[in-house]
Scaffold this active site. Structure first.
Site, PDB file in Angstrom:
ATOM      1  N   CYS A 125      17.570   2.289  43.691  1.00 23.36           N
ATOM      2  CA  CYS A 125      17.760   3.133  42.513  1.00 23.36           C
ATOM      3  C   CYS A 125      17.860   2.180  41.333  1.00 23.36           C
ATOM      4  CB  CYS A 125      19.019   3.994  42.635  1.00 23.36           C
ATOM      5  SG  CYS A 125      19.263   5.073  41.203  1.00 23.36           S
ATOM      6  N   CYS A 128      20.415   3.364  38.458  1.00 21.30           N
ATOM      7  CA  CYS A 128      21.813   3.681  38.783  1.00 21.30           C
ATOM      8  C   CYS A 128      22.091   3.218  40.210  1.00 21.30           C
ATOM      9  CB  CYS A 128      22.044   5.174  38.596  1.00 21.30           C
ATOM     10  SG  CYS A 128      23.755   5.683  38.804  1.00 21.30           S
ATOM     11  N   SER A 129      22.565   4.122  41.056  1.00 18.96           N
ATOM     12  CA  SER A 129      22.813   3.773  42.458  1.00 18.96           C
ATOM     13  C   SER A 129      22.658   5.006  43.342  1.00 18.96           C
ATOM     14  CB  SER A 129      24.208   3.177  42.620  1.00 18.96           C
ATOM     15  OG  SER A 129      25.198   4.074  42.134  1.00 18.96           O
ATOM     16  N   CYS A 130      21.682   5.869  43.018  1.00 15.18           N
ATOM     17  CA  CYS A 130      21.456   7.093  43.782  1.00 15.18           C
ATOM     18  C   CYS A 130      21.157   6.757  45.239  1.00 15.18           C
ATOM     19  CB  CYS A 130      20.306   7.885  43.182  1.00 15.18           C
ATOM     20  SG  CYS A 130      20.618   8.440  41.482  1.00 15.18           S
TER      21      CYS A 130
END
Length: 237
Positions: A125, A128-130
């Site tokens: 991601c 972000c950190s999806c």
């Protein structure tokens, strides 16, 4: 200064609380938002505790069984690739739990990416950190770092080599970038030497890193490996 005052100051110095790590801006935001939601009646403190406990116990084991079952059952594999949320239910994962309607970050479009002899998939991601938490659990710390997120999309092969994964030149690396409403999971190829293995045996070698795409499943490398640890230099007796 009298002897009494000196003793008092000395005692005070001994009882000063130790320093603690400063909380981040995100933690401050989470606390404020959580308390506001509870105050507005959007959810109760008990409901928040229940969801937190639910989220913390999730791990990659169901995803490992999903892959192992797909390796053994062509019909289930077709279901996993065409209707991954239905296949998730078959291994005990309902993306709507525990609230009954999911969460803004988890109830999303979900896709399983199949590796082939000529294509290797890896997820990231970049912004972000999806991460597909309902089926893979919480993401590892390195997945959330800018170092991984920024570099993988530009230099996938060198980054994979840092994880110990060197792919042949004839294999294309497909870097799949997650986003707010789309999550991915990798279905690696079944390794050689596992022809007569059961689902449980196969699931053990499908590690979290295999499901992200930074590793390949190998016979003998399991999620239950006990690593060697060094004894303490000054053990407590």
């Amino acid at each position: 200064m009298s002897e009494h005052d000196h003793d008092h100051d000395h005692d005070h110095q001994r009882t000063v609380a130790p320093m603690v790590d400063e909380i981040t801006d995100f933690e401050v935001l989470e606390i404020a938002l959580r308390e506001l939601c509870i105050e507005k009646g959007i959810f109760t403190a008990e409901e928040h505790r229940h969801f937190t406990e639910f989220a913390e116990q999730i791990g990659p084991t169901p995803a490992a069984h999903l892959v192992a079952r797909a390796w053994l059952d062509p019909d289930f594999k077709a279901l996993a690739l065409s209707q991954p949320m239905e296949a998730s239910k078959a291994v005990g994962v309902d993306w709507l739990e525990p609230t009954g309607f999911g969460t803004p970050s988890d109830f999303t479009a979900f896709e399983i990416l199949e590796d082939t002899p000529t294509v290797h998939n890896v997820i990231v991601c970049a912004l972000c950190s999806c991460y597909p938490r309902p089926i893979l659990g919480n993401s590892p710390e390195w997945y959330r770092t800018p170092n991984y997120r920024r570099r993988l999309v530009r230099w996938p092969r060198p980054v994979l080599q840092e994880f110990g994964l060197t792919l042949p030149d004839g294999v294309t690396v497909n870097v799949q970038d997650s986003n707010q409403k789309h999550r991915f999971m990798v279905m690696p190829m079944r390794p050689e030497g596992t022809d007569d293995w059961t689902e449980d045996q196969l699931a053990e070698i499908v590690t979290r890193d295999c499901l992200i795409g930074v590793a390949l499943p190998k016979a003998g490398v399991t999620t239950n490996v006990i690593t060697d640890t060094r004894p303490a230099v000054h053990p407590i007796k």
